[in-house]
Design an enzyme around this catalytic site. Sequence first.
Site, PDB file in Angstrom:
ATOM      1  N   GLY A 185      -2.186 -14.826   9.232  1.00 51.44           N
ATOM      2  CA  GLY A 185      -1.653 -14.173   8.173  1.00 51.44           C
ATOM      3  C   GLY A 185      -2.482 -12.844   8.011  1.00 51.44           C
ATOM      4  CB  VAL A 193      -8.395  -1.781  -2.224  1.00 50.22           C
ATOM      5  CG1 VAL A 193      -9.463  -1.551  -1.222  1.00 50.22           C
ATOM      6  CG2 VAL A 193      -7.514  -0.314  -2.062  1.00 50.22           C
ATOM      7  CD  GLU A 211      -0.283  -5.054   6.519  1.00 48.94           C
ATOM      8  OE1 GLU A 211       0.671  -4.965   6.089  1.00 48.94           O
ATOM      9  OE2 GLU A 211      -1.343  -5.260   6.053  1.00 48.94           O
ATOM     10  CE  LYS A 236      -1.465  -2.562   2.470  1.00 50.73           C
ATOM     11  NZ  LYS A 236      -2.175  -3.670   3.498  1.00 50.73           N
ATOM     12  N   GLY A 285      -4.986 -12.494   3.342  1.00 45.00           N
ATOM     13  CA  GLY A 285      -4.733 -13.767   3.081  1.00 45.00           C
ATOM     14  C   GLY A 285      -3.762 -13.971   2.154  1.00 45.00           C
ATOM     15  CG  ASP A 329      -4.303  -2.464   6.293  1.00 46.32           C
ATOM     16  OD1 ASP A 329      -3.390  -2.435   5.564  1.00 46.32           O
ATOM     17  OD2 ASP A 329      -5.452  -2.795   6.283  1.00 46.32           O
ATOM     18  CE  LYS A 358      -6.214  -2.769   3.032  1.00 44.63           C
ATOM     19  NZ  LYS A 358      -6.595  -3.849   4.092  1.00 44.63           N
TER      20      LYS A 358
HETATM   21  N1  HSE Z   1      -3.464  -6.538   7.298  1.00 44.45           N
HETATM   22  C1  HSE Z   1      -4.485  -5.989   6.277  1.00 44.45           C
HETATM   23  C2  HSE Z   1      -5.807  -6.590   6.936  1.00 44.45           C
HETATM   24  C3  HSE Z   1      -4.077  -7.005   5.131  1.00 44.45           C
HETATM   25  O1  HSE Z   1      -5.801  -6.946   7.848  1.00 44.45           O
HETATM   26  O2  HSE Z   1      -6.667  -6.223   6.168  1.00 44.45           O
HETATM   27  C4  HSE Z   1      -4.552  -6.615   3.932  1.00 44.45           C
HETATM   28  O3  HSE Z   1      -4.165  -5.392   3.374  1.00 44.45           O
END
Ligand code: HSE
Length: 353
Positions: free
Chosen positions: A219, A165, A222, A138, A334, A233, A237
Amino acid sequence: MMKEMKSRLAKKTKIALIGFGTVGQGVCEILLSKENELKSKYGFEASIVAISDVMKGTVYCADGLDIQQCLDLAKAGDNLENYAGDCEKGWDSLRTIRETNADIVCELAFTNVKTGEPAITHCKAAFENGKHIVTSNKGPAALQYAALQKLAEKNNVKFMIEGTVMSGTPILNLANGPLAGCTITAIKGILNGTCNYMLCEMEKGMAYDDVLDKAQELGYAEADPTGDVEGFDAMAKVIILANVLMDNPISAADVDRVGIAKITPEMMTEAKNENARWKLISTIEKRGNEVKASVKPEKLSLTHPLASIMGATNALTFTSDLLGDVTIVGAGAGKIETGYSILTDILAIHREK
Ligand code: HSE
């Protein structure tokens, strides 16, 4: 024999991966499992020629690497430079971008939404060397979208960012493709999978710190999860959506940002008693030439369409002049889901060949 090998490689899309963490490995797994389908359906053949990771080292083979071997090394926690085979090792990311024979550089290094580095430098180096960038990072798109897009155009290559996004759920490509002609006036949704997952689990009684650990394990979060829980985050976006789809560049200072760290178990219970639920909601509204943007927790009635979006799933509603509301619900994070965002952009470049 040599000639035949060269012409087979020439037909293949040559890819360099900068970053071999969750997403990079996801891309490799998809390319392996879908190799035959991609070839027969789309005439697409890929060769990963280089992988460069700041922790795991660099390997480069102009004729293509053995992807399974690279995945096995990563899974075993081994350095890529233990790769068995004839290849270059020890290069840094910039040399890998500039000097390998890759057509496409997948920028999958760690995300820094405050400086955008080192990803911005990686993108510039790729464009200046005539290579496409496909990225889910991003930083570059949130901080320097217009400048990078201009540099890519000048060098006749693509800057593809679908994965920035909602991972592989088509958002930017949907708005720029099938929705072309519509003027998007508002965007509202759930754009951070980690926070949505955490809020759902907290509603079931799990403690904040435990559920954050779990989100990292799965996963979703971040590398530095503060970016998720404090709303950075989702803010990145929001900036990307406003800049790419609303022709109205905004920056972090224009987004009213509040994270979920202050949501207490008492607030969860209170919401439950009111037939409501906390969600981290991202909103962008265009009024005339002004864009109003925010990321903040909202207590939504259970009858609200976004209240039923659970787990790491994301959802986004586009409001436009010609179609009214169009909502898309799908994965937001993911390994395979974000790996897919890279594949879809690579296939788009392949279609234009
Ligand atoms: N850490 C971000 C989330 C990953 O949890 O949406 C995807 O951008």
